[in-house]
Design a protein around this motif. Structure first.
Motif, short mmCIF file in Angstrom:
data_model
loop_
_atom_site.label_atom_id
_atom_site.label_comp_id
_atom_site.label_asym_id
_atom_site.label_seq_id
_atom_site.Cartn_x
_atom_site.Cartn_y
_atom_site.Cartn_z
N PRO A 146 0.79 -1.23 0.00
CA PRO A 146 0.00 0.00 0.00
C PRO A 146 0.82 1.28 0.00
O PRO A 146 0.50 2.23 -0.71
N MET A 149 2.25 1.77 -3.45
CA MET A 149 1.18 2.15 -4.37
C MET A 149 0.79 3.61 -4.17
O MET A 149 0.54 4.34 -5.14
N GLU A 150 0.78 4.04 -2.93
CA GLU A 150 0.43 5.43 -2.64
C GLU A 150 1.46 6.37 -3.24
O GLU A 150 1.11 7.39 -3.87
N ILE A 165 -8.77 1.82 -9.29
CA ILE A 165 -7.61 1.20 -8.63
C ILE A 165 -8.00 0.83 -7.21
O ILE A 165 -8.59 1.63 -6.48
N THR A 166 -7.69 -0.40 -6.83
CA THR A 166 -7.92 -0.83 -5.45
C THR A 166 -6.62 -1.35 -4.88
O THR A 166 -5.83 -2.00 -5.57
N ARG A 167 -6.41 -1.07 -3.60
CA ARG A 167 -5.22 -1.55 -2.90
C ARG A 167 -5.66 -2.42 -1.74
O ARG A 167 -6.45 -2.00 -0.90
N SER A 168 -5.16 -3.65 -1.72
CA SER A 168 -5.57 -4.59 -0.70
C SER A 168 -5.04 -4.17 0.66
O SER A 168 -3.97 -3.57 0.79
N SER A 169 -5.80 -4.52 1.70
CA SER A 169 -5.33 -4.32 3.06
C SER A 169 -4.48 -5.50 3.54
O SER A 169 -3.97 -5.49 4.65
N GLY A 173 0.13 -7.52 -0.36
CA GLY A 173 0.10 -6.43 -1.33
C GLY A 173 -0.61 -6.72 -2.63
O GLY A 173 -0.11 -6.33 -3.70
N SER A 175 -3.09 -5.82 -5.45
CA SER A 175 -3.70 -4.58 -5.93
C SER A 175 -4.24 -4.80 -7.33
O SER A 175 -3.78 -5.69 -8.05
N GLN A 198 -7.22 -10.86 -2.75
CA GLN A 198 -8.09 -9.72 -3.02
C GLN A 198 -9.22 -10.15 -3.95
O GLN A 198 -8.99 -10.71 -5.02
#
Length: 359
Positions: A146, A149-150, A165-169, A173, A175, A198
């Motif tokens: 994350p 990705m940020e 766009i989605t980023r997994s928690s 990692g 995405s 994800q």
């Protein structure tokens, strides 16, 4: 037979028979769940390429020296044909250029965008730039953490090309970047591990595509253990080796058991999926001849096995070369052409790129 003499021919034939049985075992023993009386059967697929090569050499040897002796390796290769074509597909006629419409999907373990070689997670990052140049419709990352990705999203205008766009928690990692609307996202955690999957739903026209982007349990071997692992793969029948590699074998068995449970969890959800189309992809940390892969065989296609050519090696570090990254799709999706791109070496994995037609 006269050239060899009985004293030489019979021992060689005995070795050939053992090699034949081991090859068949490696093809089908890996389908067994890693529990029960023979848990190491689930690891047998790792030795497949070496055992296949050995049987092929026996076939050539007998054809030159004694043609009747070739019957054993020939029969073995025929019996092993199905798993062989799954491991080493030969779709030479699969067109590289296909007519639209099709969906281009990429799965790629980026190793934190090649962090071992690149400390810059911004516009100059070669893994990111390479991925953008693919211009795929849907890109599924693993080990795209994350925070990275940020930084990447801040560094350049990716959203103009990938508005969704989605980023997994999850800690591994996963995405997703998509040109199509993402209407649902969820993280599936695996109890007792740091691995995750994800789950996203993507709207394509009036239909929904469900994607399970996963990172299954790794073998978690250290440097010295990798050497032992390589010895185990090269000499799977060496009984003296088991004693010296007990720790490695224990880790391998624990890891394959964890992967089996994780794969079953995803397979059960994918089988019950209400979306019209389903894709399961990511870093399986296991080969096409493995239990973790086999749980999807009854209701999904392996895109590479259906439309690729060759071994399709996706992992390339520590002198270990396997296809452990996969794109699996529901059977109302037709794989048109799938390849592994070996030009980008900044990650320890190569990306898998597949053109899929939704029926």
């Amino acid at each position: 037979m006269k050239i060899l003499g009985k004293l030489l021919a019979y021992p060689l034939m005995a070795v050939n028979i053992v090699a034949a049985l081991l090859l068949i075992f490696s093809c089908y023993g890996s389908l067994a769940a890693p529990i029960g009386k023979w848990p190491f059967a689930s690891l047998s697929g790792l030795a497949f390429p070496f055992l296949y090569l050995l049987n092929l050499l026996f076939l050539l040897f007998w054809l030159i020296t004694w043609k009747k002796g070739a019957l054993i390796p020939l029969a073995t290769i025929i019996i092993s044909l199905g798993p062989t074509l799954k491991y080493f597909p030969l779709h030479f006629l699969a067109p590289r250029q296909v007519a639209e419409p099709y969906l281009t999907v990429v799965t790629y373990n980026t190793e934190a965008f090649g962090i071992n070689d690149n400390n810059d997670g911004t516009v100059t990052n070669p893994v990111l730039n390479y991925t953008m140049d693919l211009d795929a419709d849907i890109i599924l990352f693993q080990e795209a953490f994350p925070d990275m990705m940020e930084n990447i999203l801040k560094s350049r205008d990716i959203k103009s090309r990938y508005p969704y766009i989605t980023r997994s928690s999850g800690s591994t990692g996963e995405s997703c970047m998509s040109k199509y609307p993402i209407v649902h996202t969820e993280n599936i955690s695996f109890e007792g591990t740091s691995n995750s999957c994800q789950h996203v739903r993507i709207l394509i026209g009036n239909d929904t595509l469900a994607v399970y982007n996963c990172h299954l349990q790794s073998n978690q071997l250290g440097g010295s253990e990798i050497s032992e692992y390589q010895s185990f793969i090269m000499h799977p029948t060496d009984s003296t080796h088991y004693g010296t590699s007990k720790k490695v074998l224990k880790k391998l068995l624990e890891s394959t058991s964890m992967r089996a449970a994780q794969a079953r969890t995803i397979a059960e959800r994918a089988r019950r999926e209400t979306a019209k189309y389903v894709i399961v992809c990511g870093d399986f940390n296991d080969t096409p001849l493995s239990y973790a892969h086999s749980v999807f065989n009854r209701f999904m296609y392996d895109a590479y096995a259906k439309s690729g050519v060759g071994m399709g090696i996706t992992y390339h570090e520590h002198n270990l070369y396997y296809r452990i990254d996969h794109i699996l799709c529901s059977r109302n999706i037709t794989p048109l052409h799938t390849r592994v791109d070996r030009t980008q070496k900044d990650s320890d994995h190569y990306p898998v790129i597949s053109r899929l037609r939704l029926q």
